[in-house]
Design an enzyme around this catalytic site. Structure first.
Site, PDB file in Angstrom:
ATOM      1  N   ASP A  53     -38.238 -56.365  13.207  1.00 51.89           N
ATOM      2  CA  ASP A  53     -40.039 -55.441  12.650  1.00 51.89           C
ATOM      3  C   ASP A  53     -40.616 -56.811  12.152  1.00 51.89           C
ATOM      4  O   ASP A  53     -41.922 -56.573  12.920  1.00 51.89           O
ATOM      5  CB  ASP A  53     -40.086 -54.878  11.610  1.00 51.89           C
ATOM      6  CG  ASP A  53     -39.073 -53.558  12.004  1.00 51.89           C
ATOM      7  OD1 ASP A  53     -38.651 -53.548  13.258  1.00 51.89           O
ATOM      8  OD2 ASP A  53     -38.577 -52.781  11.743  1.00 51.89           O
TER       9      ASP A  53
ATOM     10  N   ASP B 179     -32.853 -50.458   8.699  1.00 54.45           N
ATOM     11  CA  ASP B 179     -33.936 -51.148   7.729  1.00 54.45           C
ATOM     12  C   ASP B 179     -33.905 -51.171   6.507  1.00 54.45           C
ATOM     13  O   ASP B 179     -32.823 -50.524   6.025  1.00 54.45           O
ATOM     14  CB  ASP B 179     -35.387 -49.704   8.252  1.00 54.45           C
ATOM     15  CG  ASP B 179     -35.612 -49.779   9.245  1.00 54.45           C
ATOM     16  OD1 ASP B 179     -35.959 -51.380  10.471  1.00 54.45           O
ATOM     17  OD2 ASP B 179     -36.089 -49.035   9.948  1.00 54.45           O
TER      18      ASP B 179
END
Length: 160
Positions: free
Chosen positions: A130, A114
């Site tokens: 995401d 991330d």
């Protein structure tokens, strides 16, 4: 069917390229500010799912996600190929690409990369896959609430 698979492959490639860039250039420095007090790029190894839930449960997450991907593919293949269902089918492709993008990370790295960090307010760090998942859920919600219609009762009675 092939168009959906090609689009999903392209979306997965974009996700994986951005994660490779984050690993190569962001991991060594951990974070860099893009817009002061609003947005930064911050490297995070996410070993859970949304908001870090189920952290450390890699194989459970993989198993559940693979089942979900199987259901998405099944529904995509068995959904009507009408103009009305185009939004839903596109959302399923986007959802599948996001799920597979994160599956690849879990399989080969043991964690999901991330790196997008909204610093304006408290929000978890996230990635391109995401974004695919969130956008697809918005589209699917819109589809279910405003596009999808129940079959008329007369037609149901004729089928019985």
């Amino acid at each position: 069917m092939w168009i959906g698979a090609i689009i999903a492959a392209i979306l997965i490639a974009v996700d994986q390229i951005t994660k490779y860039l984050a690993l190569a250039y962001l991991k060594p420095i951990h974070t860099t500010t893009v817009i002061d007090n609003i947005f930064s790029l911050t490297f995070v190894e996410n070993r859970g799912v949304a908001f870090g839930m189920f952290s450390g449960k890699r194989w459970l997450i993989l198993a559940v996600t693979l089942c979900i991907v199987g259901a998405i593919i099944y529904y995509y293949l068995h959904s009507p190929r009408t103009r009305e269902y185009l939004l839903m089918r596109g959302a399923l492709v986007l959802l599948c690409a996001g799920a597979v993008g994160n599956i690849i990370d879990r399989l080969f790295r043991g964690y999901v990369v991330d790196f997008f960090h909204i610093t304006l307010f408290s929000w978890p760090v996230f990635n391109v896959a995401d974004i695919y998942v969130v956008v697809s859920v918005i589209f699917l919600t819109y589809f279910v609430l405003f596009v999808m219609k129940d079959e008329p009762k007369e037609k149901k009675k004729k089928d019985e």
